[in-house]
Design a protein around this motif. Structure first.
Motif, PDB file in Angstrom:
ATOM      1  N   PHE A 272       0.830  -1.202   0.000  1.00 30.29           N
ATOM      2  CA  PHE A 272       0.000   0.000   0.000  1.00 30.29           C
ATOM      3  C   PHE A 272       0.866   1.254   0.000  1.00 30.29           C
ATOM      4  O   PHE A 272       0.527   2.250  -0.649  1.00 30.29           O
ATOM      5  CB  PHE A 272      -0.916  -0.016   1.221  1.00 30.29           C
ATOM      6  CG  PHE A 272      -1.774   1.221   1.342  1.00 30.29           C
ATOM      7  CD1 PHE A 272      -2.768   1.494   0.408  1.00 30.29           C
ATOM      8  CD2 PHE A 272      -1.581   2.119   2.387  1.00 30.29           C
ATOM      9  CE1 PHE A 272      -3.557   2.638   0.513  1.00 30.29           C
ATOM     10  CE2 PHE A 272      -2.360   3.251   2.502  1.00 30.29           C
ATOM     11  CZ  PHE A 272      -3.348   3.520   1.566  1.00 30.29           C
ATOM     12  N   GLU A 273       1.990   1.219   0.713  1.00 31.54           N
ATOM     13  CA  GLU A 273       2.854   2.395   0.783  1.00 31.54           C
ATOM     14  C   GLU A 273       3.370   2.800  -0.590  1.00 31.54           C
ATOM     15  O   GLU A 273       3.612   3.988  -0.843  1.00 31.54           O
ATOM     16  CB  GLU A 273       4.044   2.124   1.724  1.00 31.54           C
ATOM     17  CG  GLU A 273       3.676   2.033   3.197  1.00 31.54           C
ATOM     18  CD  GLU A 273       2.872   0.772   3.537  1.00 31.54           C
ATOM     19  OE1 GLU A 273       2.937  -0.214   2.751  1.00 31.54           O
ATOM     20  OE2 GLU A 273       2.177   0.783   4.567  1.00 31.54           O
TER      21      GLU A 273
ATOM     22  N   LYS B  73     -11.740   5.400  -3.133  1.00 36.68           N
ATOM     23  CA  LYS B  73     -12.353   4.825  -1.948  1.00 36.68           C
ATOM     24  C   LYS B  73     -13.439   3.847  -2.397  1.00 36.68           C
ATOM     25  O   LYS B  73     -13.490   3.438  -3.543  1.00 36.68           O
ATOM     26  CB  LYS B  73     -12.910   5.935  -1.052  1.00 36.68           C
ATOM     27  CG  LYS B  73     -11.842   6.951  -0.611  1.00 36.68           C
ATOM     28  CD  LYS B  73     -12.437   8.060   0.242  1.00 36.68           C
ATOM     29  CE  LYS B  73     -11.437   9.168   0.478  1.00 36.68           C
ATOM     30  NZ  LYS B  73     -12.020  10.305   1.251  1.00 36.68           N
TER      31      LYS B  73
ATOM     32  N   TYR C 122      -7.448  -2.134  -0.869  1.00 29.82           N
ATOM     33  CA  TYR C 122      -6.865  -0.856  -0.452  1.00 29.82           C
ATOM     34  C   TYR C 122      -7.894   0.264  -0.506  1.00 29.82           C
ATOM     35  O   TYR C 122      -7.850   1.210   0.286  1.00 29.82           O
ATOM     36  CB  TYR C 122      -5.676  -0.501  -1.340  1.00 29.82           C
ATOM     37  CG  TYR C 122      -4.469  -1.391  -1.156  1.00 29.82           C
ATOM     38  CD1 TYR C 122      -4.299  -2.154  -0.006  1.00 29.82           C
ATOM     39  CD2 TYR C 122      -3.478  -1.478  -2.141  1.00 29.82           C
ATOM     40  CE1 TYR C 122      -3.187  -2.973   0.151  1.00 29.82           C
ATOM     41  CE2 TYR C 122      -2.365  -2.284  -1.982  1.00 29.82           C
ATOM     42  CZ  TYR C 122      -2.223  -3.033  -0.843  1.00 29.82           C
ATOM     43  OH  TYR C 122      -1.121  -3.837  -0.684  1.00 29.82           O
TER      44      TYR C 122
ATOM     45  N   ARG D  70     -10.344  -0.673   2.652  1.00 31.77           N
ATOM     46  CA  ARG D  70      -9.840  -0.759   4.020  1.00 31.77           C
ATOM     47  C   ARG D  70      -8.561   0.020   4.262  1.00 31.77           C
ATOM     48  O   ARG D  70      -7.902  -0.148   5.283  1.00 31.77           O
ATOM     49  CB  ARG D  70      -9.641  -2.242   4.397  1.00 31.77           C
ATOM     50  CG  ARG D  70     -10.942  -3.026   4.410  1.00 31.77           C
ATOM     51  CD  ARG D  70     -10.758  -4.447   4.899  1.00 31.77           C
ATOM     52  NE  ARG D  70      -9.987  -5.267   3.967  1.00 31.77           N
ATOM     53  CZ  ARG D  70     -10.497  -5.858   2.902  1.00 31.77           C
ATOM     54  NH1 ARG D  70     -11.787  -5.707   2.593  1.00 31.77           N
ATOM     55  NH2 ARG D  70      -9.744  -6.604   2.120  1.00 31.77           N
ATOM     56  N   ARG D  71      -8.204   0.886   3.338  1.00 33.31           N
ATOM     57  CA  ARG D  71      -7.103   1.823   3.537  1.00 33.31           C
ATOM     58  C   ARG D  71      -7.572   3.178   2.990  1.00 33.31           C
ATOM     59  O   ARG D  71      -8.644   3.281   2.402  1.00 33.31           O
ATOM     60  CB  ARG D  71      -5.826   1.361   2.808  1.00 33.31           C
ATOM     61  CG  ARG D  71      -5.349  -0.031   3.186  1.00 33.31           C
ATOM     62  CD  ARG D  71      -4.995  -0.170   4.659  1.00 33.31           C
ATOM     63  NE  ARG D  71      -3.802   0.566   5.003  1.00 33.31           N
ATOM     64  CZ  ARG D  71      -2.564   0.052   4.989  1.00 33.31           C
ATOM     65  NH1 ARG D  71      -2.380  -1.214   4.643  1.00 33.31           N
ATOM     66  NH2 ARG D  71      -1.529   0.783   5.335  1.00 33.31           N
ATOM     67  N   ASN D  72      -6.759   4.205   3.156  1.00 34.95           N
ATOM     68  CA  ASN D  72      -7.185   5.533   2.691  1.00 34.95           C
ATOM     69  C   ASN D  72      -5.980   6.282   2.146  1.00 34.95           C
ATOM     70  O   ASN D  72      -5.217   6.894   2.895  1.00 34.95           O
ATOM     71  CB  ASN D  72      -7.838   6.313   3.828  1.00 34.95           C
ATOM     72  CG  ASN D  72      -8.593   7.545   3.328  1.00 34.95           C
ATOM     73  OD1 ASN D  72      -8.117   8.285   2.477  1.00 34.95           O
ATOM     74  ND2 ASN D  72      -9.786   7.756   3.847  1.00 34.95           N
ATOM     75  N   VAL D  73      -5.834   6.207   0.825  1.00 34.69           N
ATOM     76  CA  VAL D  73      -4.679   6.839   0.193  1.00 34.69           C
ATOM     77  C   VAL D  73      -4.754   8.358   0.286  1.00 34.69           C
ATOM     78  O   VAL D  73      -3.717   9.037   0.340  1.00 34.69           O
ATOM     79  CB  VAL D  73      -4.560   6.375  -1.286  1.00 34.69           C
ATOM     80  CG1 VAL D  73      -5.679   6.945  -2.136  1.00 34.69           C
ATOM     81  CG2 VAL D  73      -3.206   6.747  -1.864  1.00 34.69           C
TER      82      VAL D  73
ATOM     83  N   GLU E  14      -3.455   9.395   3.752  1.00 37.46           N
ATOM     84  CA  GLU E  14      -1.996   9.209   3.816  1.00 37.46           C
ATOM     85  C   GLU E  14      -1.264  10.286   3.020  1.00 37.46           C
ATOM     86  O   GLU E  14      -0.194  10.748   3.426  1.00 37.46           O
ATOM     87  CB  GLU E  14      -1.636   7.818   3.286  1.00 37.46           C
ATOM     88  CG  GLU E  14      -2.151   6.668   4.126  1.00 37.46           C
ATOM     89  CD  GLU E  14      -1.442   6.562   5.464  1.00 37.46           C
ATOM     90  OE1 GLU E  14      -0.317   7.085   5.599  1.00 37.46           O
ATOM     91  OE2 GLU E  14      -2.019   5.952   6.382  1.00 37.46           O
TER      92      GLU E  14
ATOM     93  N   SER F  39      -4.408   4.359  11.674  1.00 42.52           N
ATOM     94  CA  SER F  39      -4.581   3.128  10.912  1.00 42.52           C
ATOM     95  C   SER F  39      -6.054   2.908  10.605  1.00 42.52           C
ATOM     96  O   SER F  39      -6.934   3.483  11.259  1.00 42.52           O
ATOM     97  CB  SER F  39      -4.040   1.941  11.713  1.00 42.52           C
ATOM     98  OG  SER F  39      -4.831   1.748  12.883  1.00 42.52           O
ATOM     99  N   PHE F  40      -6.321   2.027   9.623  1.00 36.78           N
ATOM    100  CA  PHE F  40      -7.711   1.810   9.236  1.00 36.78           C
ATOM    101  C   PHE F  40      -8.571   1.295  10.385  1.00 36.78           C
ATOM    102  O   PHE F  40      -9.679   1.805  10.603  1.00 36.78           O
ATOM    103  CB  PHE F  40      -7.802   0.852   8.046  1.00 36.78           C
ATOM    104  CG  PHE F  40      -9.213   0.460   7.742  1.00 36.78           C
ATOM    105  CD1 PHE F  40     -10.044   1.328   7.041  1.00 36.78           C
ATOM    106  CD2 PHE F  40      -9.733  -0.750   8.187  1.00 36.78           C
ATOM    107  CE1 PHE F  40     -11.369   0.988   6.788  1.00 36.78           C
ATOM    108  CE2 PHE F  40     -11.055  -1.098   7.933  1.00 36.78           C
ATOM    109  CZ  PHE F  40     -11.863  -0.225   7.232  1.00 36.78           C
TER     110      PHE F  40
END
Length: 640
Positions: free
Chosen positions: A229-230, A359, A485, A488-491, A494, A518-519
């Motif tokens: 993800f990074e 998203k 991603y 369950r993640r948020n670019v 970040e 974190s998520f």
């Protein structure tokens, strides 16, 4: 047949005809923009746009070719043409039309394949008499068309097509039903027979005999790339910063529509100081206070634009010129503040489409009804592998249509318009290569599959406007990002953290915590905060129709203010002239809403339809020519 009406209001847009003439609009006092108008054989053209985005048009390309452009081209990528230079930004002080003319001289008509931007354009070859209309990848500036006789009429406004004296049309009840339920028909369809939208990402060539040939140069292909993800965060942040830097000019004043969330905050983080931050709300709510703090912390001016109680009522007349059967009259959110915005800035940005592209906004996910606790959406994908499953999902997410009689069965219309053909999937006239492309990309390809086009149209009319997330480089990145991603993640969060930790540390207006968590912490914290606010500690707005966010609580506004029924009564003659709706059914739907049902979707969609001049004409009612929806070209100077 819809009769020709007198044009009373100019707006930014494009109108053309091949084999027909365009009605000559009466002149008005110009407010802004530059224009081009041509009546000829075989092509007639009318163009109105902002001087900042356009030099003299049409641009002559050699002795036999001319080009018109509406919108903005950000740059050019020669990769689709076999080149190796990659993306090259347009020179900041060169207008987009002239830039396209130079690319045409180098690459021919295929230059369109490499364009990056939000635009629609026309190329006329005088030698052959052919006219090529080209749209950007997503069709972000929709072009509608009809084919009366041996000719073609096209325009950025459906009303301008229906109003042409050669065009005959009536309501298509199946697509009208889709609009009543979803706030838009899908794909290239419209609720008017014989009128469709040109395909996105396509060059449509109209020959002098009226024949039409389509060349699709781009379609979205979802191909997830397995990487940490990074790595996506780093690439996204680099690309976002790069495109903002390419675009920003020292001689222009920039404005941002700022919420209390993260998407518009990213615009500020990339732009830095020297920006005017606009926030619209009915009172200085929690979200307004958050936006103010973000503006101050970023070193920028905060301008609060207060909506009064009559803002929605006034929007009925103000915004109907932007409606193409997509969205509600309320969604020209900023039009009541045009003077305040244009007096302060030259260019405006928003964070629109971040949710759509990065998203889970368009990804099928399960939602559970927890009764008095509200709804709980789970960030996992509901896998869709067949067309019937996709149709089931569309029916599942459709708001109820039980409160107004509707003209036909919704599922039947969907099944007739979503099917396999020649190894591909056709969704209301638009093709997708795979079921994955259909599921993950049809929410924004074409962009009219999203129901916020009125918002974009109204801002584009007000002043030069950009949504940074609709840059090709970010769209390409989105098509490579794994679904997990996005869910369950948020670019976006970040990227804000990387560009401005100080802004990321300010609590999100809804989540109640900063952007850098974190998520799991963000997800649980957001749900607990929402639960606490709902049952214990929510702030109390000064009026029941106000909320703690930017938007009006329309369900309460309809109950609090009788503007809705006054508007319905003033359009009783329109209802009487339509055979798919009955005045008493509307009254019953309205009364049920007053008694506690939430019928906002039915009530607002219907009122949006009734205020459209084309609807009024089809109902046999003369439209109010003081507030018609069309633009007319103006002669107005202005240099970049």
């Amino acid at each position: 047949m819809v009769g020709q009406q007198e044009v009373a209001e100019r707006m930014v847009g494009l109108r053309g005809a091949v084999g027909h003439e365009l009605p000559t609009p009466r002149t008005t006092t110009p407010e802004r923009g530059v224009s081009s108008q041509r009546q000829g054989d075989p092509i007639s053209m009318q163009l109105s746009t902002h001087s900042l985005l356009s030099g003299d048009q049409p641009v002559e390309i050699g002795p036999t070719t001319e080009l018109w452009l509406l919108g903005e081209v950000y740059g050019f990528d020669d990769g689709p043409l076999g080149g190796s230079r990659g993306h090259t930004p347009r020179p900041k002080h060169q207008d987009s039309a002239q830039y396209c003319a130079e690319l045409y001289a180098d690459h021919g008509r295929e230059f369109v394949h490499g364009l990056n931007g939000n635009y629609a354009g026309v190329i006329h070859d005088r030698d052959t008499g052919s006219v090529s209309v080209f749209t950007d990848r997503l069709g972000s500036i929709p072009i509608y068309y009809a084919t009366p006789g041996d000719g073609v009429v096209f325009a950025t406004e459906i009303d301008a097509i229906a109003d042409h004296p050669a065009v005959e049309t009536e309501f298509d009840l199946g697509y009208l039903h889709e609009y009543l339920v979803y706030r838009r028909p899908f794909g290239v369809k419209t609720p008017l027979t014989g009128i469709e939208e040109l395909q996105p990402g396509t060059i449509t060539t109209i020959e002098s005999d009226g024949s039409i040939e389509e060349e699709c140069y781009w379609r979205p292909r979802y191909r997830p790339h397995e990487a940490p993800f990074e790595a996506f965060v780093e690439e996204f942040t680099e690309r976002f910063s790069e495109l903002i830097g390419e675009w920003r000019r020292d001689d222009l004043e920039y404005g941002v529509l700022l919420s209390g969330g993260s998407d518009s905050r990213l615009n500020l983080a990339a732009l830095g100081p020297g920006v005017t931050c606009f926030h619209m709300a009915g009172w200085m709510s929690r979200e307004a206070r958050t936006a103010e703090r973000v503006a101050i912390e970023s070193g920028n001016e905060f301008v609060f634009l207060r909506r009064e109680q009559d803002y929605q009522e006034e929007a009925l007349g103000r915004n109907r010129r932007f409606n193409n059967f997509n969205g509600w009259f309320t969604q020209g959110y900023a039009t009541g503040f045009e003077e305040e915005i244009t007096d302060r800035v030259d260019v405006l940005l928003s964070g629109m489409y971040a949710d759509t592209l990065f998203k889970g906004h368009v990804i099928p996910s399960p939602t559970y009804d927890l009764g008095s606790l509200g709804n709980l959406s789970i960030p996992v994908e509901t896998k869709i592998e067949t067309i019937p499953e996709f149709i089931d999902w569309l029916c599942e997410i459709a708001p109820s249509d039980d409160n107004l009689p509707v003209p036909n069965d919704l599922r039947s219309t969907l099944e007739e318009n979503i099917y396999r053909e020649d190894g591909e999937i056709v969704h209301h006239g638009v093709r997708y290569a795979t079921i994955e492309d259909l599921v993950y990309c049809s929410g924004y390809y074409p962009l009219t599959n999203d129901d916020d086009i009125i918002f974009r149209n109204s801002l584009r009319d007000m002043l030069p406007y950009r949504t940074p997330f609709l840059d090709n480089r970010l769209i390409d990145l989105s098509l490579r990002m794994p679904i997990r991603y996005r869910l369950r993640r948020n670019v976006i969060n970040e990227a804000v953290e990387r560009l401005s930790p100080r802004l990321a540390g300010i609590a999100h207006a809804d989540a109640g915590i900063g952007l850098g968590h974190s998520f799991p912490v963000d997800f649980v914290g957001r749900k607990l905060k929402a639960l606490w606010r709902k049952h214990i500690g929510n702030e109390t707005p000064p009026q029941p129709y106000l909320s703690s966010g930017s938007w009006v609580n329309d369900a309460e506004l309809i109950r609090t203010d009788d503007f809705y029924w006054r508007a319905i009564e003033s359009h009783a003659d329109v209802i009487e002239g339509l055979d798919f709706i009955d005045f008493e059914d509307v009254r019953a739907c309205y009364r049920a809403h007053l008694d506690g049902q939430n019928n906002v979707v039915e009530l607002y969609t219907l009122l949006t339809i009734l205020t459209m001049p084309t609807t009024q004409t089809l109902a046999g009612v003369r439209a109010d020519t003081d507030q018609l929806t069309r633009f007319e070209p103006v002669t107005h100077g202005g240099e970049q």
